[in-house]
Design an enzyme around this catalytic site. Structure first.
Site, PDB file in Angstrom:
ATOM      1  N   GLU A  54       0.827  -1.223   0.000  1.00 58.84           N
ATOM      2  CA  GLU A  54       0.000   0.000   0.000  1.00 58.84           C
ATOM      3  C   GLU A  54       0.858   1.269   0.000  1.00 58.84           C
ATOM      4  O   GLU A  54       0.424   2.306   0.495  1.00 58.84           O
ATOM      5  CB  GLU A  54      -0.951   0.022   1.210  1.00 58.84           C
ATOM      6  N   GLN A  81       8.586   5.253   2.486  1.00 61.99           N
ATOM      7  CA  GLN A  81       9.137   6.413   1.770  1.00 61.99           C
ATOM      8  C   GLN A  81       8.043   7.130   0.976  1.00 61.99           C
ATOM      9  O   GLN A  81       7.964   8.370   0.957  1.00 61.99           O
ATOM     10  CB  GLN A  81      10.258   5.965   0.821  1.00 61.99           C
TER      11      GLN A  81
END
Lengths: 310, 386
Positions: free
Chosen positions: B364, B368
């Site tokens: 998902e 980052q």
């Protein structure tokens, strides 16, 4: 029912405190830092009802107000609210009215540093239990931060009252207030840094467009957001362990976010031209109040070790 | 403000707790030993039919992201792989619920309302060349009469091989970037749709993860979700993520809580002889994790609550997703430290939790990506409260 909506009290006092902070505290924060909070600002805060937070509001709305005021200036916030906080805690313990607070381990000290902008009595709370209301002689001293709140070296000249109550709930009240102030300072630094990195250009691009900077902004927001929710939960729960957990995280978030804000502004962050260096110093002092982070961490550890969490 | 779990959800959570203790965890351990998910005809799935496992993203009733996060945390506490495998629309539900027409919701989600047999749905976005960079998907869709023809590959698709249908994201023109994205429901058995392989993973063996292939796969035009307007697919994907990211965050809290409990139980049973210094250090680590998990739970709850209030929650969803998985990994790692050499032995749960949890910082949108999403919101749109 899980519901993060603000109550009417919460929203109204939040707006009131936000407006007051924007008009009276933020623009004058350097003046207040140098010379203390002016009588006019004290009067304005009193007229606005901001000195009655402990009698007129529930803990969630109160924390929201403290956070908004500290977003403007944490030093002035403590100068204005410190006596009301001390008074509320004195009442909690059945003690006579106090002007300032000091949380300590071991025997009550007769000489202590304290934030006493105006007043002559200090309520000393022992972490192990018991309290003493001391009449003090104060000598103003320079402090690392929160100077608007009036750092002083207080010498006890008389004991006005004392008691042997368990002070856990009283200390929790103090921790919750300071934790809310920590979140306000962290949010102030985050907002300032986020605006700065949008304007400042390096290597032909906005600072914000460098991933290292974008990630730093995100991490600052995460720290402030996560700790802020713990403070709200502690206000909602009203238990000493929840206040201890919240204080540790809120103080940590304030220290982290304000230091990162100075870093993101680079050399400019170190200058008094910008407020972030002040907020970094203020955060460091806030994290040492109400007994400090280590004492709160000890209570947090005790709870985590002894009580299961579901 | 109120942080009390509503009574209906609390009842479901308690029921899920009982199922978790007696079925999800033992079956999850069994799947882990076998290195494969339970087959879709395993008797357990019939037993679990109609069990409240998600946010109500079905054909009836009111969908609730908050309900989804509360139950996701509890299910993941017992076994995250089995939680993902529970029959239901799973991650396929939100895009149909959010983008679908009433008729599409009835057709595709209605099969989960009173199922006579276990059924699953799936969500297919990731491709071999497009993971975090969602805009780079290359699965193509072209219109031919009353159909859309889909060509491409998808990977890392939970329940992809057993799903009754899969929401597939494709582009009508890669040159259009995000504006070219569209979402289609591809039903099992559609010619040209096949499962290429079932992946072997570091953990989460109980959760089937498939690679899917679409070759001249013709789907009826009625299976296009959200219409054919420019950017509809992209908007739908982002709206979906704003619901699913808090769910993943909550799952991480569940695993983290399981690791915390295991480690704490072990420490309290075995650490009585430790030096005061070492014990203090241990207690400090437990308290740190406990505070972080509690904050993570609140972040997930708030993001889900905002979604249910139809308020913008991209920042909060990303914040929860960025924060919770690393904390859960830290909890599992703490567990291994506490258990010492027992910690990496497979007859202790903590070893499995450590393997299971890592992927939650990847699916998902990686941590980052969540930070980039947040920074864009915070800096460009002034979401910072001032």
């Amino acid at each position: 029912m899980i519901d993060f909506a603000e109550s009417d009290d919460h929203r109204l006092v939040g707006e009131l405190a936000r407006g007051f902070a924007a008009r009276q505290l933020r623009p004058a924060q350097r003046v207040h830092e140098a010379a203390g909070v002016s009588a006019a600002v004290y009067a304005a805060a009193r007229d606005a009802g901001l000195c009655d937070l402990w009698t007129s509001l529930g803990p969630v709305a109160r924390c929201a107000a403290i956070e908004e005021l500290a977003f403007g200036d944490a030093g002035a916030t403590l100068a204005i609210l410190g006596p009301a906080l001390a008074g509320a805690i004195a009442q909690q313990l059945g003690a006579p009215r106090a002007d300032a607070l000091h949380v300590h381990e071991g025997p009550a000290p007769d000489v202590m540093p304290c934030l006493v902008a105006r007043g002559e009595t200090v309520l000393q709370l022992a972490h192990a239990g018991g309290w003493r209301l001391a009449c003090v002689r104060s000598e103003m001293i320079a402090t690392l931060g929160l100077s608007a709140a009036g750092g002083a070296r207080c010498v006890v000249v008389d004991t006005l009252a004392q008691g042997g109550h368990d002070c856990a709930a009283a200390i929790a009240t103090a921790r919750l207030a300071i934790a809310a102030a920590c979140i306000g300072v962290a949010r102030a630094a985050l907002a300032y840094a986020a605006a700065y990195v949008q304007e400042r250009k390096t290597f032909g691009a906005r600072l914000a467009d460098h991933q290292a900077v974008a990630f730093a902004i995100a991490d600052m927001a995460i720290a402030a957001g996560a700790a802020g929710l713990l403070v709200q939960k502690a206000a909602h729960d009203g238990t000493p362990p929840a206040a201890a957990h919240a204080f540790v995280e809120a103080a940590g978030a304030a220290l982290f976010v304000t230091e990162r804000a100075v870093q993101l502004l680079g050399g400019h962050g170190y200058l008094k031209d910008h407020p972030v260096e002040k907020w970094m110093r203020d955060a460091r002092v806030l994290a040492g109040l109400a007994g400090g982070r280590d004492l709160a961490a000890e209570d947090s550890e005790h709870d985590a070790w002894e009580q299961p969490w579901t | 403000m109120d942080l009390t779990i509503p009574e209906p959800i609390e009842r479901m959570r308690k029921a899920l707790r009982a199922l978790g203790e007696h079925r999800l965890r033992p079956l999850g351990l069994e799947a882990d030993r076998r290195g494969a998910a339970l087959p879709s005809d395993h008797p357990f799935f019939r037993e679990a039919l109609g069990f409240p496992s998600g946010g109500g993203f079905t054909g009836q009733g009111k969908a609730s992201a908050l309900r989804a996060v509360v139950l996701a945390e509890e299910a993941a506490y017992w076994d995250r792989g089995m939680a993902t495998s529970l029959p239901g629309p799973s991650l396929g539900g939100p895009p149909v619920a959010l983008m679908g027409s009433p008729e599409q919701r009835r057709r595709f989600l209605g099969i989960f309302d009173k199922p006579s047999e276990p059924r699953w749905a799936a969500f297919a976005m990731t491709e071999p060349g497009a993971g975090s960079d969602v805009a780079a998907i290359r699965t193509r869709a072209r219109r031919e009469g009353d159909h859309w023809v889909i060509d491409g590959e998808k990977m890392f698709i939970s329940n992809g091989a057993r799903a009754s249908w899969v929401v597939v994201w494709a582009t009508i023109d890669p040159a259009q970037g995000r504006a070219g994205h569209r979402a289609f429901v591809v039903e099992r058995g559609t010619p040209g749709f096949r499962v290429a392989r079932i992946d072997k993973k570091m953990g989460l063996a109980a959760s089937e993860t498939a690679a899917l292939v679409f070759e001249d796969c013709r789907v009826p035009a009625d299976n296009l979700l959200g219409g054919n307007g420019a950017g509809q697919g992209w908007k739908g994907a982002m709206a979906t993520f704003n619901v699913t990211r808090p769910i993943v965050a909550a799952m991480a809290v569940g695993i983290g809580r399981a690791a915390y409990d295991e480690a704490r139980r072990f420490a309290r049973d075995n650490f009585s002889g430790l030096s005061a210094h070492r014990l203090a250090r241990t207690r400090e680590r437990f308290a740190t994790i406990r505070r972080k998990l509690e904050a993570g739970r609140l972040l997930a709850w708030k993001a889900a609550w905002l979604a249910d209030q139809k308020q913008p929650n991209a920042t909060e969803a990303a914040m929860a997703k960025a924060y919770c998985p690393p904390v859960a990994l830290e909890a599992a790692s703490l567990g291994i430290d506490i258990l010492g050499e027992c910690g990496f032995a497979s007859d202790f749960l903590i070893e499995k939790l450590f393997r299971d949890v890592k992927v939650l910082d990847i699916v998902e949108g990686t941590g980052q990506i969540q930070r980039l999403v947040m920074a864009r919101q915070l800096v460009n749109h002034g979401v910072v409260h001032d």
